[in-house]
Design an enzyme around this catalytic site. Sequence first.
Site, mmCIF file in Angstrom:
data_model
loop_
_atom_site.group_PDB
_atom_site.id
_atom_site.type_symbol
_atom_site.label_atom_id
_atom_site.label_comp_id
_atom_site.label_asym_id
_atom_site.label_seq_id
_atom_site.Cartn_x
_atom_site.Cartn_y
_atom_site.Cartn_z
ATOM 1 C CE LYS A 20 -9.332 40.736 6.339
ATOM 2 N NZ LYS A 20 -8.731 41.495 8.110
ATOM 3 C CE LYS B 183 0.980 41.027 3.690
ATOM 4 N NZ LYS B 183 1.718 41.379 4.588
ATOM 5 C CE LYS C 1 -0.516 45.876 10.243
ATOM 6 N NZ LYS C 1 -0.114 44.896 9.656
ATOM 7 C CB THR D 214 1.731 33.866 9.085
ATOM 8 O OG1 THR D 214 0.507 34.481 9.153
ATOM 9 C CG2 THR D 214 2.700 35.150 7.860
ATOM 10 C CG ASN E 56 1.204 32.617 14.672
ATOM 11 O OD1 ASN E 56 1.311 30.990 14.799
ATOM 12 N ND2 ASN E 56 0.525 33.535 13.677
ATOM 13 C CB SER F 208 -7.716 36.875 7.346
ATOM 14 O OG SER F 208 -7.133 36.980 8.294
HETATM 15 N N1 GLU Z 1 -1.010 41.055 9.919
HETATM 16 C C1 GLU Z 1 -1.217 40.568 9.216
HETATM 17 C C2 GLU Z 1 -0.651 40.840 7.957
HETATM 18 O O1 GLU Z 1 0.863 41.857 8.072
HETATM 19 C C3 GLU Z 1 -2.012 39.495 8.808
HETATM 20 C C4 GLU Z 1 -3.351 40.416 8.382
HETATM 21 C C5 GLU Z 1 -4.854 39.805 8.174
HETATM 22 O O2 GLU Z 1 -4.800 39.161 7.896
HETATM 23 O O3 GLU Z 1 -5.484 41.164 7.879
HETATM 24 O O4 GLU Z 1 -0.293 40.250 6.564
#
Ligand code: GLU
Length: 426
Positions: free
Chosen positions: A66, A90, A102, A186, A217, A354
């Site tokens: 993810k 995370k 990613k 976030t 954002n 998410s």
């Molecule tokens: N890009 C965000 C992060 O770095 C969200 C990732 C997601 O929602 O999968 O955590």
Amino acid sequence: MDIFADAQQRLDEALKHVKLSDDAIARLRSPKANLQVSIPLRRDDGSLEIFQGYRVRYDDTRGPTKGGVRYHPGVTLGEVQSLAFWMTFKCAVLDLPYGGGKGGITVNPKELSRLELERLSRGYIDAIADFIGPDRDILAPDVYTNAMVMSWMMDQYSTIQRKFSPGVVTGKPLAVGGSQGRDTATAMGAFFTIQTLLPKYDRLPENTRVAVQGFGNAGATLAELLHKAGYKVVAVSDSKGGIYAPQGLDIPSVRAHKNATRAMEAVYCEGSVCSLRSRETITNAELLELEVDLLVPAALENQITEENAANIKAPLIFEVANGPVTAAADAILQRQGTTVFPDILVNAGGVTVSYFEWVQNRNGLYWTAEEVQDRLKARMVKETEAVWKLMQEKDIAARTAAYVHGLQRLGETIEAKGTRDYYQQG
Ligand code: GLU
């Protein structure tokens, strides 16, 4: 040092404080799969340009990988690998049933027209469609991508699969299966972390001066949440520079002004009377070194390095960006008594909502904004308290504690699947 090696140093540090099998450690050292693709883009003038795109699936021990997709001229494979590595931890810290992934495209999206951006986003999905999926690897927004881009991506994937597949991408607009509260998640998550931790330092919002680097954002929404909760947000910046007002900025006006003009010129408001007031313009580098109580880097990685770490005056740093503090800077900050609450905890609200979005897509039943917020709060507070407890028990830095917390979960899953130790004993 390259960014991925820098990210890996955090693993080494955490491994000193947690027992993990050699198998598990070996698996966490390198990404499971790296994909690099060339994406042909038909420009509006008819010419063809090729862009480089990446998708990294770092580790899928705990579930499908993810993570977001970044559009930025600085995107490299090493950066995407680091970001995927951070996503792995995370998701584990927040106990989400996901591994880490990613993606990114090396592009300056501000130089593309809207139609070009749509063609590029759809081209990216054409190129990586076999690598991703709702049970395999799930995309989301990151730097310079938004709900509209997620909608194009989901639509393209659904077209390729010949079935509506909302679960392959999160951060979508509500009308195509997005979740309430994902756009502010976030910032909201970071806010809950700050609210949980500041009382432990006997800090009240009204006596807390905050500087926020980055007005995208996450940064802009968090600045507003903090402002509303009574914190004194004295400085904010975007990629072009920042503004500083020791008496505190009126963040809603700054946001409104930025939205209207795309510029970081602030209108300072007091009470019901709005007037242009004197405030200083500062650079991003100056913002980081301001005399404040709370520093929030919410832009890009590598902002606090061994060059400027000794000049940081804020006693508390909350990382809303991914990787804003390098490993070398961390050591300097720790020596001077600065506490850094890490990205893999502080900015995890985004991926948490998410996850909620993905769950709703799978069930076809959608939650209210309140339900989303209550669940986000419960999770952020629980995991923040768990990291805090580890910091106290083991007398370790917040970042190390967060890694230890995530590693314990990853280790449990790896071991539950059977490691050499298990078979040798049998
Ligand atoms: N890009 C965000 C992060 O770095 C969200 C990732 C997601 O929602 O999968 O955590």
